[in-house]
Enzyme design. Structure first.
Site, PDB file in Angstrom:
ATOM      1  N   TYR A  47       0.952  -1.230  -0.016  1.00 56.14           N
ATOM      2  CA  TYR A  47       0.024  -0.151  -0.068  1.00 56.14           C
ATOM      3  C   TYR A  47       0.909   1.362  -0.139  1.00 56.14           C
ATOM      4  O   TYR A  47       0.589   2.260  -0.811  1.00 56.14           O
ATOM      5  CB  TYR A  47      -0.665  -0.165   1.103  1.00 56.14           C
ATOM      6  N   LYS A  65       0.826   4.088  -2.974  1.00 53.33           N
ATOM      7  CA  LYS A  65       0.611   5.433  -2.664  1.00 53.33           C
ATOM      8  C   LYS A  65       1.436   6.566  -3.042  1.00 53.33           C
ATOM      9  O   LYS A  65       1.452   7.414  -3.360  1.00 53.33           O
ATOM     10  CB  LYS A  65      -0.228   5.697  -1.252  1.00 53.33           C
TER      11      LYS A  65
END
Length: 303
Positions: free
Chosen positions: A171, A175
Protein backbone atom coordinates in the site's frame (compact mmCIF):
# COMPACT_ATOMS: atom_id res chain seq x y z
CA UNK A 1 -28.69 24.93 -7.50
CA UNK A 2 -25.93 27.54 -7.39
CA UNK A 3 -22.67 26.30 -5.91
CA UNK A 4 -18.95 26.16 -6.44
CA UNK A 5 -19.25 23.42 -9.07
CA UNK A 6 -22.48 24.41 -10.80
CA UNK A 7 -22.40 23.29 -14.43
CA UNK A 8 -19.40 21.02 -13.93
CA UNK A 9 -19.28 17.25 -14.36
CA UNK A 10 -17.19 15.17 -11.98
CA UNK A 11 -16.22 11.50 -11.90
CA UNK A 12 -15.43 9.88 -8.55
CA UNK A 13 -13.99 6.35 -8.37
CA UNK A 14 -14.59 4.13 -5.36
CA UNK A 15 -17.54 6.37 -4.51
CA UNK A 16 -19.88 3.78 -3.03
CA UNK A 17 -18.64 4.18 0.53
CA UNK A 18 -16.34 6.13 2.81
CA UNK A 19 -14.33 9.00 1.37
CA UNK A 20 -15.55 8.49 -2.18
CA UNK A 21 -19.19 8.63 -1.14
CA UNK A 22 -18.51 11.79 0.88
CA UNK A 23 -16.75 13.38 -2.10
CA UNK A 24 -19.59 12.51 -4.48
CA UNK A 25 -22.24 13.93 -2.16
CA UNK A 26 -20.21 17.09 -1.52
CA UNK A 27 -19.60 17.69 -5.23
CA UNK A 28 -23.29 17.22 -5.97
CA UNK A 29 -24.20 19.59 -3.14
CA UNK A 30 -22.08 22.25 -4.86
CA UNK A 31 -23.87 21.76 -8.16
CA UNK A 32 -21.79 19.15 -10.00
CA UNK A 33 -23.30 16.30 -11.95
CA UNK A 34 -21.49 13.21 -10.65
CA UNK A 35 -20.55 9.87 -12.17
CA UNK A 36 -20.42 7.55 -9.16
CA UNK A 37 -18.06 4.64 -9.80
CA UNK A 38 -17.83 1.63 -7.51
CA UNK A 39 -17.23 -2.05 -8.17
CA UNK A 40 -18.84 -3.06 -4.87
CA UNK A 41 -16.01 -5.28 -3.64
CA UNK A 42 -15.03 -6.17 -0.09
CA UNK A 43 -12.29 -4.54 1.95
CA UNK A 44 -9.66 -6.83 0.39
CA UNK A 45 -10.96 -6.39 -3.15
CA UNK A 46 -12.76 -9.72 -3.40
CA UNK A 47 -16.42 -10.51 -3.89
CA UNK A 48 -19.08 -7.95 -4.69
CA UNK A 49 -21.89 -6.01 -3.10
CA UNK A 50 -25.41 -5.05 -4.04
CA UNK A 51 -24.96 -1.77 -5.81
CA UNK A 52 -23.30 0.76 -3.48
CA UNK A 53 -22.79 3.13 -6.44
CA UNK A 54 -26.51 3.17 -7.22
CA UNK A 55 -27.31 3.79 -3.56
CA UNK A 56 -25.16 6.93 -3.62
CA UNK A 57 -26.78 8.01 -6.89
CA UNK A 58 -30.18 7.62 -5.25
CA UNK A 59 -29.01 9.75 -2.30
CA UNK A 60 -27.82 12.51 -4.61
CA UNK A 61 -31.01 12.48 -6.67
CA UNK A 62 -33.17 12.53 -3.54
CA UNK A 63 -31.40 15.76 -2.58
CA UNK A 64 -32.12 17.30 -5.97
CA UNK A 65 -28.75 16.61 -7.59
CA UNK A 66 -27.67 14.86 -10.76
CA UNK A 67 -25.79 11.56 -10.74
CA UNK A 68 -25.34 8.33 -12.65
CA UNK A 69 -23.82 5.03 -11.52
CA UNK A 70 -20.86 3.27 -13.15
CA UNK A 71 -19.95 -0.22 -11.98
CA UNK A 72 -17.05 -1.28 -14.23
CA UNK A 73 -13.50 -2.07 -13.11
CA UNK A 74 -11.48 1.11 -13.65
CA UNK A 75 -8.20 -0.81 -13.39
CA UNK A 76 -8.91 -2.17 -16.88
CA UNK A 77 -8.63 -0.24 -20.14
CA UNK A 78 -12.26 -0.86 -21.05
CA UNK A 79 -13.53 0.00 -17.58
CA UNK A 80 -11.55 3.23 -17.43
CA UNK A 81 -12.48 4.31 -20.94
CA UNK A 82 -16.16 3.53 -20.30
CA UNK A 83 -15.97 5.65 -17.14
CA UNK A 84 -14.96 8.71 -19.14
CA UNK A 85 -17.47 7.89 -21.90
CA UNK A 86 -20.23 7.70 -19.33
CA UNK A 87 -19.56 11.27 -18.23
CA UNK A 88 -19.31 12.65 -21.75
CA UNK A 89 -22.25 10.71 -23.18
CA UNK A 90 -24.54 11.38 -20.21
CA UNK A 91 -23.72 15.01 -19.48
CA UNK A 92 -21.87 16.19 -22.58
CA UNK A 93 -18.61 17.04 -20.84
CA UNK A 94 -16.05 16.12 -18.18
CA UNK A 95 -14.52 18.69 -15.84
CA UNK A 96 -13.08 16.80 -12.89
CA UNK A 97 -11.74 13.35 -12.07
CA UNK A 98 -11.39 12.27 -8.44
CA UNK A 99 -9.38 9.04 -8.20
CA UNK A 100 -10.23 7.37 -4.91
CA UNK A 101 -10.82 3.63 -5.41
CA UNK A 102 -8.75 1.23 -3.32
CA UNK A 103 -8.56 -1.64 -0.88
CA UNK A 104 -6.05 -3.21 1.49
CA UNK A 105 -4.17 -6.49 1.81
CA UNK A 106 -1.91 -5.69 4.73
CA UNK A 107 0.98 -8.02 5.53
CA UNK A 108 4.48 -7.66 6.91
CA UNK A 109 6.94 -7.71 4.01
CA UNK A 110 8.09 -11.27 4.59
CA UNK A 111 4.46 -12.43 4.43
CA UNK A 112 3.29 -10.45 1.38
CA UNK A 113 2.74 -12.83 -1.50
CA UNK A 114 2.79 -11.85 -5.14
CA UNK A 115 -1.00 -11.74 -5.43
CA UNK A 116 -1.27 -9.38 -2.45
CA UNK A 117 1.34 -7.09 -4.01
CA UNK A 118 -0.15 -7.14 -7.50
CA UNK A 119 -3.75 -6.64 -6.33
CA UNK A 120 -2.94 -3.55 -4.26
CA UNK A 121 -0.71 -2.07 -6.96
CA UNK A 122 -3.43 -2.73 -9.51
CA UNK A 123 -6.32 -1.02 -7.74
CA UNK A 124 -4.41 1.95 -6.34
CA UNK A 125 -1.73 2.74 -8.91
CA UNK A 126 -3.13 1.29 -12.12
CA UNK A 127 -6.59 2.34 -10.96
CA UNK A 128 -5.31 5.93 -10.89
CA UNK A 129 -3.31 5.73 -14.11
CA UNK A 130 -5.99 4.38 -16.45
CA UNK A 131 -8.83 6.82 -15.62
CA UNK A 132 -6.28 9.65 -15.70
CA UNK A 133 -4.96 8.50 -19.08
CA UNK A 134 -8.41 8.36 -20.67
CA UNK A 135 -9.57 11.62 -19.10
CA UNK A 136 -6.35 13.32 -20.26
CA UNK A 137 -6.83 12.03 -23.80
CA UNK A 138 -10.34 13.51 -23.83
CA UNK A 139 -9.13 16.87 -22.52
CA UNK A 140 -6.23 16.96 -24.98
CA UNK A 141 -8.66 16.43 -27.84
CA UNK A 142 -10.84 19.23 -26.50
CA UNK A 143 -7.87 21.59 -26.21
CA UNK A 144 -6.65 20.81 -29.72
CA UNK A 145 -10.15 21.55 -31.02
CA UNK A 146 -9.97 25.01 -29.47
CA UNK A 147 -12.13 24.14 -26.47
CA UNK A 148 -9.45 24.25 -23.76
CA UNK A 149 -11.05 22.85 -20.60
CA UNK A 150 -10.84 24.04 -17.03
CA UNK A 151 -10.10 20.49 -15.95
CA UNK A 152 -9.11 19.13 -12.57
CA UNK A 153 -7.75 15.83 -11.27
CA UNK A 154 -7.61 14.97 -7.57
CA UNK A 155 -5.61 11.84 -6.78
CA UNK A 156 -5.67 10.03 -3.46
CA UNK A 157 -2.38 9.20 -1.80
CA UNK A 158 -1.87 8.58 1.93
CA UNK A 159 0.38 9.32 4.84
CA UNK A 160 1.64 5.80 4.18
CA UNK A 161 2.81 6.97 0.75
CA UNK A 162 4.59 9.95 2.31
CA UNK A 163 6.23 8.28 5.31
CA UNK A 164 5.69 4.53 4.96
CA UNK A 165 3.60 2.32 7.23
CA UNK A 166 4.65 -0.88 8.94
CA UNK A 167 2.68 -3.85 7.61
CA UNK A 168 1.67 -1.91 4.50
CA UNK A 169 4.62 -2.20 2.15
CA UNK A 170 2.41 -2.82 -0.89
CA UNK A 171 0.00 0.00 0.00
CA UNK A 172 2.79 2.44 0.89
CA UNK A 173 4.59 1.76 -2.39
CA UNK A 174 1.39 2.21 -4.41
CA UNK A 175 0.49 5.45 -2.64
CA UNK A 176 4.02 6.81 -3.10
CA UNK A 177 3.70 5.95 -6.79
CA UNK A 178 0.51 8.00 -6.96
CA UNK A 179 2.45 11.06 -5.79
CA UNK A 180 5.01 10.54 -8.56
CA UNK A 181 2.21 10.10 -11.10
CA UNK A 182 0.58 13.30 -9.86
CA UNK A 183 3.75 15.35 -10.33
CA UNK A 184 4.34 14.05 -13.85
CA UNK A 185 0.71 14.51 -14.89
CA UNK A 186 0.67 18.08 -13.57
CA UNK A 187 3.76 18.89 -15.62
CA UNK A 188 2.55 17.18 -18.80
CA UNK A 189 -1.11 18.19 -18.86
CA UNK A 190 -1.00 21.85 -17.90
CA UNK A 191 -0.80 22.87 -21.57
CA UNK A 192 -4.24 21.29 -22.09
CA UNK A 193 -5.93 23.19 -19.26
CA UNK A 194 -5.61 20.35 -16.73
CA UNK A 195 -4.53 20.77 -13.10
CA UNK A 196 -3.51 17.68 -11.12
CA UNK A 197 -3.14 17.51 -7.34
CA UNK A 198 -3.15 14.81 -4.67
CA UNK A 199 -4.53 14.51 -1.17
CA UNK A 200 -3.32 12.38 1.72
CA UNK A 201 -6.48 12.02 3.80
CA UNK A 202 -7.00 10.62 7.28
CA UNK A 203 -10.56 9.61 8.08
CA UNK A 204 -12.74 6.81 9.39
CA UNK A 205 -13.43 4.35 6.58
CA UNK A 206 -13.52 0.58 6.16
CA UNK A 207 -9.85 0.71 5.21
CA UNK A 208 -8.71 2.60 8.31
CA UNK A 209 -10.85 1.19 11.11
CA UNK A 210 -8.11 -1.16 12.28
CA UNK A 211 -5.24 1.29 11.71
CA UNK A 212 -6.84 4.15 13.63
CA UNK A 213 -8.80 2.12 16.17
CA UNK A 214 -7.27 3.92 19.16
CA UNK A 215 -7.80 7.42 17.78
CA UNK A 216 -11.26 7.13 16.26
CA UNK A 217 -13.16 8.47 19.20
CA UNK A 218 -16.78 9.56 19.12
CA UNK A 219 -17.57 13.20 18.35
CA UNK A 220 -16.58 15.63 21.08
CA UNK A 221 -18.87 17.78 23.18
CA UNK A 222 -19.02 20.31 20.36
CA UNK A 223 -20.41 17.63 18.02
CA UNK A 224 -17.38 17.73 15.71
CA UNK A 225 -16.29 14.28 14.54
CA UNK A 226 -12.64 14.81 13.62
CA UNK A 227 -12.39 11.49 11.78
CA UNK A 228 -15.51 11.79 9.62
CA UNK A 229 -14.70 11.38 5.90
CA UNK A 230 -16.89 14.39 5.16
CA UNK A 231 -14.16 16.60 6.66
CA UNK A 232 -11.85 15.84 3.71
CA UNK A 233 -14.40 16.51 0.97
CA UNK A 234 -14.49 20.35 1.05
CA UNK A 235 -10.84 20.44 -0.04
CA UNK A 236 -11.58 17.94 -2.80
CA UNK A 237 -14.54 20.00 -4.01
CA UNK A 238 -12.45 23.16 -4.14
CA UNK A 239 -9.59 21.43 -5.96
CA UNK A 240 -12.14 20.05 -8.45
CA UNK A 241 -13.63 23.49 -9.06
CA UNK A 242 -12.62 26.33 -11.36
CA UNK A 243 -11.85 28.36 -8.22
CA UNK A 244 -8.59 26.43 -7.72
CA UNK A 245 -6.95 27.97 -10.79
CA UNK A 246 -3.17 28.04 -10.47
CA UNK A 247 -2.90 25.19 -7.96
CA UNK A 248 -1.28 22.12 -9.52
CA UNK A 249 1.37 19.52 -8.74
CA UNK A 250 0.69 19.80 -5.00
CA UNK A 251 0.04 17.28 -2.23
CA UNK A 252 -2.26 18.17 0.65
CA UNK A 253 -2.76 16.30 3.91
CA UNK A 254 -6.32 16.60 5.19
CA UNK A 255 -7.72 15.44 8.53
CA UNK A 256 -10.50 16.83 10.69
CA UNK A 257 -10.28 20.61 10.53
CA UNK A 258 -6.66 20.62 9.35
CA UNK A 259 -5.21 21.09 5.85
CA UNK A 260 -1.43 20.89 5.34
CA UNK A 261 0.63 21.53 2.24
CA UNK A 262 3.11 18.66 2.14
CA UNK A 263 6.62 19.52 0.98
CA UNK A 264 8.39 16.78 -0.91
CA UNK A 265 11.96 15.75 -1.57
CA UNK A 266 14.36 18.64 -2.10
CA UNK A 267 18.16 18.92 -1.82
CA UNK A 268 19.53 19.05 1.72
CA UNK A 269 23.15 19.18 2.90
CA UNK A 270 25.55 18.33 0.09
CA UNK A 271 29.26 17.84 -0.54
CA UNK A 272 30.93 17.94 -3.95
CA UNK A 273 34.50 16.70 -4.26
CA UNK A 274 34.60 17.48 -7.97
CA UNK A 275 35.90 14.01 -8.82
CA UNK A 276 34.90 10.45 -7.93
CA UNK A 277 34.78 9.55 -4.24
CA UNK A 278 36.48 6.50 -2.82
CA UNK A 279 34.28 4.31 -0.61
CA UNK A 280 36.27 5.43 2.44
CA UNK A 281 35.84 9.10 1.57
CA UNK A 282 32.12 8.64 1.00
CA UNK A 283 31.86 6.89 4.36
CA UNK A 284 33.64 9.77 6.07
CA UNK A 285 31.48 12.40 4.36
CA UNK A 286 27.98 10.96 4.67
CA UNK A 287 27.84 11.06 8.52
CA UNK A 288 28.87 14.73 8.39
CA UNK A 289 26.05 15.48 5.95
CA UNK A 290 23.53 13.54 8.03
CA UNK A 291 24.54 15.54 11.09
CA UNK A 292 23.48 18.70 9.23
CA UNK A 293 20.25 17.25 7.86
CA UNK A 294 16.78 17.23 9.40
CA UNK A 295 15.83 13.88 10.91
CA UNK A 296 13.17 12.06 8.89
CA UNK A 297 9.70 11.67 10.35
CA UNK A 298 9.07 8.16 11.70
CA UNK A 299 7.37 5.49 9.64
CA UNK A 300 3.81 4.89 10.83
CA UNK A 301 3.76 1.97 13.26
CA UNK A 302 7.52 1.95 13.82
CA UNK A 303 8.72 1.29 17.36
Amino acid sequence: MNGLCTGRVAVVTGAGRGLGRAHALALAAEGAAVVVNDLGVGLDGTGGADGPAQQVVDEIRALGGQAVAHGADIATTEGASSLIRTAVETYGRLDALVNNAGFLRDRMLVNVDEDDWDAVMRVHLKGHFLPLKHAAAHWRTEAKAGRTPVARVVNTSSGAGLLGSVGQGNYSAAKAGIIGLTLVAAAELGRYGVQVNAIAPAARTRMTEATFADTMAAPGDDGFDAMAPENVSPLVVWLASAASTGVTGRVFEAEGGRVTVMEGWRPGPTADKGVRWTPTEAGETVPKLLAQAEAPLPVYGAQ
